[in-house]
Design a protein around this motif. Structure first.
Motif, short mmCIF file in Angstrom:
data_model
loop_
_atom_site.label_atom_id
_atom_site.label_comp_id
_atom_site.label_asym_id
_atom_site.label_seq_id
_atom_site.Cartn_x
_atom_site.Cartn_y
_atom_site.Cartn_z
N THR A 1 45.55 -18.18 24.02
CA THR A 1 46.53 -17.32 23.37
C THR A 1 46.11 -16.96 21.95
O THR A 1 45.41 -17.71 21.26
CB THR A 1 47.90 -18.03 23.33
OG1 THR A 1 48.85 -17.18 22.70
CG2 THR A 1 47.82 -19.33 22.56
N SER B 1 48.51 -16.26 19.71
CA SER B 1 49.73 -16.48 18.95
C SER B 1 49.42 -17.16 17.62
O SER B 1 48.50 -17.99 17.52
CB SER B 1 50.71 -17.34 19.76
OG SER B 1 51.82 -17.71 18.98
N VAL C 1 48.03 -22.74 26.74
CA VAL C 1 48.78 -21.49 26.67
C VAL C 1 47.78 -20.34 26.65
O VAL C 1 46.77 -20.37 25.92
CB VAL C 1 49.67 -21.45 25.42
CG1 VAL C 1 50.44 -20.14 25.35
CG2 VAL C 1 50.64 -22.63 25.44
N GLU D 1 46.88 -15.89 27.12
CA GLU D 1 47.36 -14.53 26.92
C GLU D 1 47.84 -13.97 28.27
O GLU D 1 47.19 -14.14 29.30
CB GLU D 1 46.25 -13.65 26.38
CG GLU D 1 46.01 -13.83 24.89
CD GLU D 1 47.18 -13.36 24.05
OE1 GLU D 1 47.58 -12.18 24.17
OE2 GLU D 1 47.71 -14.17 23.28
N CYS D 2 48.99 -13.33 28.23
CA CYS D 2 49.55 -12.78 29.47
C CYS D 2 50.40 -11.57 29.12
O CYS D 2 51.26 -11.64 28.24
CB CYS D 2 50.39 -13.84 30.19
SG CYS D 2 51.08 -13.27 31.76
N GLY E 1 55.28 -14.74 29.33
CA GLY E 1 54.53 -15.89 28.85
C GLY E 1 53.97 -16.69 30.01
O GLY E 1 54.58 -16.79 31.07
N CYS F 1 53.62 -19.02 35.43
CA CYS F 1 54.31 -17.95 34.70
C CYS F 1 55.73 -17.80 35.24
O CYS F 1 55.96 -17.84 36.43
CB CYS F 1 53.55 -16.63 34.80
SG CYS F 1 53.04 -16.17 36.46
N ASN G 1 56.66 -15.05 25.16
CA ASN G 1 55.47 -15.88 24.94
C ASN G 1 55.82 -17.37 24.96
O ASN G 1 56.85 -17.79 24.41
CB ASN G 1 54.83 -15.53 23.60
CG ASN G 1 54.23 -14.14 23.60
OD1 ASN G 1 53.79 -13.64 24.63
ND2 ASN G 1 54.21 -13.51 22.43
N SER H 1 59.77 -21.21 25.20
CA SER H 1 59.32 -19.83 25.03
C SER H 1 60.19 -19.07 24.05
O SER H 1 61.25 -19.55 23.61
CB SER H 1 59.34 -19.14 26.41
OG SER H 1 59.17 -17.75 26.30
N GLU H 2 59.71 -17.87 23.74
CA GLU H 2 60.48 -16.96 22.91
C GLU H 2 61.70 -16.40 23.64
O GLU H 2 62.56 -15.77 23.01
CB GLU H 2 59.59 -15.81 22.43
CG GLU H 2 58.51 -16.23 21.46
CD GLU H 2 57.65 -15.06 21.00
OE1 GLU H 2 57.79 -13.97 21.60
OE2 GLU H 2 56.87 -15.22 20.06
#
Length: 515
Positions: free
Chosen positions: A32, A34, A51, A53-54, A58, A79, A84, A102-103
Motif C-alpha cells: 500500500t 497509504s 495491506v 493497493e486495491c 480496501g 477484500c 482503505n 478500515s476507513e
C-alpha cells in the motif's frame, strides 16, 4: 545525535541482523501507498499478511510463510472493506483468524482457510459497527480470548466481545471517551489489566480498559509522544516521539507517575515515526524508523540508565512498514531471538531480517529462550469482563517440549526429581510442573538425547557456556589456573596430614611393643 558509552557486559552485545537471501524474500508484492503511520504488516508462524493497493475498496494479502519468491500478480486478496484498510492484526490464540479495520468505519474478523486461496476472500465471519469515523487501530487482548480493542478518528476506544453468535455486532461492551484527539497507539501490560495510549495531543494516558477510567496522564511538555509501549513486568513505559527541537526521541516513564520521564534520549533529526518493539524474554528493545533502513536495539534494565545501547542493523533499503514474528515462530536452532519483515515499497519487496545471537554450540540455548507466551488464552472473554486478571500461559521453545499449563499440579502426586523446571505465574497461582510420566515417549527420548549433548569438554554449556571472545577465554584460563593452584595446595595439605597420621600410628605401635 545521541552519545553512547563503551560496551558493557551482556550476552546480547554481539547480536547482529541477518537479512534473508533473495529467494527467501517475498517479491512483487503491491504494498500500500497509504501515509498512515501503521505497520501495514502482521505475521504469525503460518502466514504473513500485508495491506495492499486495491482499486475500489480496501484489501490485504495473506501469504503462506513458506511461499517465498515472486508473487503471482493475480494472487487472491482478502477484500470486503469499502475503504482503505488501515490496520491488520492476527489473533494471538488462533493462527487462522485476523482482524482488519478500515476507513469505512468497520472492523471485520476473517477466517483464513487452511488451504491456499484460489479466489478473493470476501466473506467475513464477523463485522463490528460502532465507530462514527474511520478506524485506525485494532489490538487483541494479550491474555483473554475473543476480546478486541479498536480506536477510531471519532476519538473513541471500543472494547468488543467476539464470543457471540451474531455475525454483525453493533454495540461494544465498553466505549472509552477520554481522548480529545486521534489515538495514535495502544499497548497492554502483560496481563491486559492496563491500557496505555498516545493521542495526537501528544499525551500519554494509562487507562483501566474495563472501567474506562484514566489512571495516569502525562502532562510533560518536553516530549511529544507518538507511540507508547509497556516494558513487560518492569512497571515502566517507553514512548517514542519528538523533543522541543523536533529531534526524534525516546523516553522511559514510571507507570505509576507520568509527571516527568525517568530518562530521555535524542536519536536524530529525521522526521519518520519510530516504531518500538520490546522483547520481554530477553529485555531487548528494538526501534524501527519509518523511512529508515536501520534498526537500533537496546538492552532495557530496571536501574539507570534504563536504555543501554547495543548496536544497530543497517540497510540501504528504507522500510515503509514492519511486521514481527511471535517468539514461537523463531528458528531456535540458529539462535534467532527476533525476526522482522520489512516492507520495502521501492522494490515491492518484503524482506525478513533475523536477529541472531552468535553461539558456537548447536544445542538448544536455554538462557536466551525462557518460557514465552503461547497460543492458549488464560481467560475467557466473560472472565476478563468480570474483573479477573491472569498472565499469559507460557510455553517452552525447546523442540519437542510440551506446553506449560496454568493449572496447578495434582496435590496427591508427590514431587519428583525428574520433573521439568517449575514456573511461577504472574497471577500468583501455585507453580506448575509436568510429571515425567505424563510426557510423551518421543519428547522424553528427545530430551534425553539433547541432555547428552549438553556436556562439552566436561562442563554443562548452559551452566557454563563456552567463551565467545578472547577476553572471556583469558578469564576462563585464569580461573582454571587459580583452581589448579588451589587444588594443588589442598593435595599438599592432605599429603602432610597423611604423613603426620602415619608418624602417629608408628609411634603408637612402638609404644605398644615396649609394654
Amino acid at each position: 545525535m545521541s552519545w553512547h558509552p563503551q560496551y558493557r557486559s551482556s550476552k546480547f552485545r554481539h547480536v547482529f541482523g541477518k537479512p534473508a537471501s533473495k529467494e527467501n524474500c517475498y517479491d512483487s508484492v503491491p504494498i500500500t501507498h497509504s501515509v498512515h503511520d501503521n505497520h501495514f504488516c502482521a505475521v504469525n508462524p503460518r502466514f504473513i499478511a500485508v495491506v495492499t493497493e486495491c482499486a475500489g475498496g480496501g484489501a490485504f494479502l495473506v501469504i503462506p510463510l513458506s511461499q517465498t519468491g515472486k508473487l503471482d500478480p493475480h494472487y487472491p486478496k482478502v477484500c470486503g472493506h469499502k475503504g482503505n484498510v488501515l490496520d491488520i492484526k492476527w489473533n494471538p490464540f488462533n493462527d487462522f483468524e485476523i482482524a482488519s479495520c478500515s476507513e469505512d468505519t468497520t472492523i471485520k474478523i476473517w477466517d483464513i482457510p487452511t488451504q491456499l486461496l484460489t479466489k478473493n476472500l470476501t466473506v467475513f465471519r464477523k463485522e463490528l459497527m460502532g465507530h462514527a469515523r474511520r478506524v485506525g487501530l485494532v489490538e487483541w487482548h494479550p491474555t483473554a480470548a475473543n476480546i478486541l480493542f479498536s480506536s477510531g478518528y471519532d476519538y473513541k476506544v471500543m472494547v468488543w466481545n467476539l464470543d457471540t453468535t451474531e455475525s454483525v455486532i453493533n454495540n461494544p461492551v465498553r466505549t472509552i471517551c477520554c481522548h480529545q484527539d486521534v489515538i495514535l497507539s495502544m499497548s497492554f501490560n502483560p496481563s491486559g489489566s492496563l491500557l496505555a495510549t498516545t493521542c495526537k495531543d501528544r499525551k500519554i494516558r494509562i487507562l483501566d480498559p474495563r472501567a474506562g477510567a484514566v489512571l495516569q496522564e502525562a502532562s510533560y511538555k518536553g516530549h511529544r509522544a507518538n507511540k507508547v509501549l509497556f516494558l513487560g513486568n518492569l512497571k515502566k513505559l517507553l514512548s517514542t516521539g519528538t523533543s522541543r527541537w523536533n529531534h526524534r526521541q525516546m523516553a522511559v516513564w514510571d507507570q505509576d507517575n507520568l509527571s516527568v520521564p525517568l530518562s530521555e534520549e535524542d536519536l536524530d533529526g529525521s522526521s519518520g515515526v519510530l516504531f518500538p518493539f520490546y522483547d520481554a524474554d530477553t529485555s531487548m528493545l528494538y526501534v524501527v524508523g519509518k523511512g529508515d533502513g536501520n534498526i537500533r536495539y537496546y538492552e532495557v534494565s530496571a536501574d539507570k540508565p534504563h536504555l543501554n545501547y547495543l548496536t544497530e542493523y543497517r540497510s540501504y533499503n528504507p522500510q515503509k512498514g514492519i511486521g514481527v514474528m511471535p517468539k514461537r515462530g523463531l528458528d531456535v536452532s540458529s539462535c534467532e531471538i527476533f525476526r522482522f519483515y520489512k516492507l520495502i515499497t521501492t522494490k515491492n519487496l518484503i524482506e525478513p531480517v533475523s536477529m541472531i545471537v552468535p553461539r558456537r554450540s548447536e544445542s538448544y540455548q536455554e538462557d536466551i529462550y525462557p518460557p514465552t507466551a503461547g497460543t492458549q488464552p488464560s481467560l475467557s472473554a466473560q472472565e476478563w469482563l468480570c474483573g479477573m486478571n491472569k498472565g499469559p500461559v507460557l510455553v517452552s521453545l525447546r523442540p519437542g517440549s510440551e506446553q506449560l499449563s496454568s493449572q496447578p499440579p495434582l496435590p496427591e502426586r508427590p514431587p519428583s526429581l525428574n520433573r521439568t523446571k517449575q514456573l511461577v505465574l504472574e497471577d500468583g497461582q501455585r507453580p506448575f510442573s509436568l510429571p515425567e510420566g505424563k510426557m510423551p515417549r518421543r519428547a522424553a527420548e528427545h530430551r534425553l538425547e539433547e541432555k547428552k549433548t549438553w556436556l562439552t569438554n566436561g562442563f554443562d554449556v548452559f551452566e557454563c557456556p563456552p567463551p565467545k571472545t578472547e577476553n572471556e577465554l583469558l578469564q576462563m584460563f585464569y580461573r582454571q589456573q587459580e583452581e589448579i593452584r588451589r587444588l594443588r595446595e589442598l593435595v599438599t595439605q592432605r599429603e602432610v596430614q597423611a604423613k603426620q597420621l602415619e608418624l602417629e600410628i608408628k609411634n603408637l605401635r612402638m609404644g605398644s611393643e615396649r609394654f
